[in-house]
Design an enzyme around this catalytic site. Structure first.
Site, PDB file in Angstrom:
ATOM      1  N   GLU A 331       0.748  -1.222  -0.068  1.00 45.03           N
ATOM      2  CA  GLU A 331       0.043  -0.197   0.045  1.00 45.03           C
ATOM      3  C   GLU A 331       0.784   1.273  -0.086  1.00 45.03           C
ATOM      4  OE1 GLU A 331      -2.662  -3.064   2.079  1.00 45.03           O
ATOM      5  OE2 GLU A 331      -0.483  -2.745   1.875  1.00 45.03           O
ATOM      6  N   TRP A 441       1.294  -6.515  26.445  1.00 44.00           N
ATOM      7  CA  TRP A 441       1.903  -7.132  25.001  1.00 44.00           C
ATOM      8  C   TRP A 441       3.085  -7.546  25.133  1.00 44.00           C
ATOM      9  CZ3 TRP A 441       0.051  -2.426  21.318  1.00 44.00           C
ATOM     10  CH2 TRP A 441      -1.038  -2.655  20.896  1.00 44.00           C
TER      11      TRP A 441
END
Length: 542
Positions: A331, A441
């Protein structure tokens, strides 16, 4: 006050004209079974004219899509330039995708012509009957065409088509915002999505690659693009080479570590680009074969996934070659950031900066946002999703509404990380790969990089494993070097002190090979499936 500058459009045709007229004597070298074949940009330009005339005769007009099913070679370069320069749209098909994905992508793009390498004819023949929009197949190189004869398409030899045409072609003055090329994402979640590059975006992206803070491509370079031309615009290397007058060394189908190392030794490239797994394979090969000379390489560009510091250090210490980490995605055309250390950085800071995904090149903006979409501070600590924008960053997918990927004029990348005060991007995971253990995380990327630094580890991939107590815990899949016998306990001890203790995996799997995607990255989707289905032999430490 309005500018009085000339409004010359930025197009692929202008890149082609410049390469041919200014750098016509520069060479394109393609690997073959028995050596190399060579041509010049001037000769490539003549053949581009013949190809454009031939495609016109076959009915290609307007923005019709012309697909390629090819390796990195001279003929693919001709299609790369001629198709957009004539006003049509180049569509590079990934030869390593499943038949189902290829049928979907070619049908969605409405490809009318496919240019296929003779060595790939049997592969294309298996999917061609389902490509309803394709009317003509052009075959480059020698080889048996019989597998294509019952597919209901016109099948022609590429050289026969070019040989019947004049090299003179009136290259279009296309609208610079018109589509020039398209590439589809890998479709790891849902169907693949098409990204359409404009002439303007390709031109500006090529200029960024040529800048000193980009890849620094110049006329004295000889580029070895190992990254496939069907993947993420080949990182922009073919167009940048034409723009700068750099020579191209095309590996064709000879992508084994031994062949690539031999090309570097014999053909003396100055710059090469590939994903980390390729360079890891090449490094291991150099340990087995003495006398290979890599001194011509001023730079190895590495991207696609995080580059372990141990790999960068090994290339410098053993081969005297600098690996430059860069980041981008389909992208973003893809070049978005480059990990060049700041000019003021000392040795320790320089390595810290080189181990990141780098600072954005001029033209690309980056920000980190929280779960609520609020921009986060650039302090090297606050983690969130990376968003990017710029003139070569897509604003939508081709004929697909996917508002979830776009936010307030920014592309949501699906990458998780943080930005430092100096602007350096550090990615800690993909959103789909992140490990959330007990509400915190854990970075699979940092775990993989640390494991790759162990002298007995060839490569390692880390995935999330379901856990009753912590919801998720890391599972490390490890490939050992030949002859190594290191245990899970020893590897866990190796990680201790390098990473937070609660990051250290309890689950370990020793395997002969980690599955890879079509472009050589670790395929964690397959790895997670292997674990869920019990195909991984997992050892659990207390």
């Amino acid at each position: 006050m309005r500018s009085t500058m000339q409004g010359t459009p930025l197009t692929v045709a202008s890149i082609l004209r410049h390469g041919v007229e200014v750098h016509g004597d520069r060479r394109v070298t393609t690997a073959t079974d028995d050596g190399f074949r060579r041509t010049t940009y001037e000769q490539v330009g003549n053949r581009c004219g013949q190809l454009a005339n031939g495609l016109r005769r076959l009915g290609i007009a307007g923005d019709d899509r012309v697909a390629t099913f090819q390796w990195n070679n001279q003929e693919h370069l001709e299609a790369y330039t001629a198709v957009p320069a004539m006003g049509a749209v180049l569509h590079t098909l990934n030869i390593r995708l499943s038949a189902e994905q290829i049928r979907f992508i070619a049908g969605h793009a409405e490809d009318k012509v496919v240019i296929v390498d003779a060595s790939l004819v049997p592969l294309l023949a298996r999917v061609l009957p389902g490509l309803d929009t394709v009317k003509v197949v052009l075959v480059t190189g020698d080889g048996d065409l019989s597998p294509l004869e019952s597919c209901g398409k016109a099948v022609l030899r590429y050289e026969d088509v070019l040989g019947a045409e004049s090299p003179e072609f009136a290259w279009t003055g296309a609208d610079e915002d018109a589509g020039a090329a398209m590439c589809y994402t890998s479709g790891t979640t849902g169907d693949p999505k098409g990204v359409v590059y404009s002439h303007r975006s390709l031109y500006l992206h090529s200029m960024a690659a040529c800048t000193g803070n980009g890849l620094g491509i110049a006329e004295q370079d000889r580029i070895l693009p190992i990254v496939p031309m069907f993947h993420a615009n080949a990182w922009g290397l073919p167009y940048a080479a034409l723009m700068a007058g750099a020579e191209l060394l095309m590996p064709d189908r000879f992508m084994q570590a031994s062949a690539l190392a031999g090309m570097v030794h014999a053909e003396r490239p100055t710059l090469a680009g590939a994903v980390p797994t390729i360079w890891n394979d090449v490094l291991q090969h150099t340990e087995k074969e003495d006398g290979l000379d890599f001194s011509s390489l001023r730079l190895v560009v590495c991207g696609g996934s995080a580059v372990p510091r141990s790999l960068m250090e090994a290339f410098e210490n053993r081969l005297g070659v600098t690996i430059l980490q860069a980041w981008g995605m389909t992208e973003t055309s893809p070049l978005a950031s480059v990990a060049r250390p700041a000019v003021s950085a000392g040795p320790d800071d320089a390595w810290r900066m080189r181990a990141t995904q780098g600072r954005p090149v001029c033209g690309v903006e980056m920000r980190i946002v929280g779960d609520d979409g609020t921009p986060q501070p650039r302090n090297g600590q606050v983690v969130g999703e990376l968003e990017v924008r710029g003139p070569w960053v897509t604003g939508s997918y081709y004929q697909v509404d996917d508002d979830a990927r776009f936010h307030d004029g920014w592309l949501r990348t699906g990458d998780v990380g943080h930005l430092s005060a100096e602007g350096y991007l550090t990615l800690t995971d993909r959103m789909k790969d992140v490990i959330k253990s007990g509400g915190e995380w854990i970075s699979s990327v940092e775990l993989e990089s640390a494991l790759a630094g162990h002298p007995d580890v060839f490569e390692a991939a880390v995935i999330a494993a379901p856990d009753e107590r912590w919801q998720e815990r890391p599972l490390a899949a490890v490939v050992l070097r030949e002859g190594a016998t290191v245990s899970a306990e020893e590897l866990r001890s190796w990680l201790s002190g390098k990473l937070p203790r609660w990051w250290l995996p309890e689950r370990w799997a020793f395997t002969d090979q980690i599955p890879r995607t079509s472009v050589g990255k670790f395929d964690k989707k397959v790895l997670r499936g292997d674990y869920a289905d019990g195909r991984l032999k997992v050892e659990t430490l207390e």
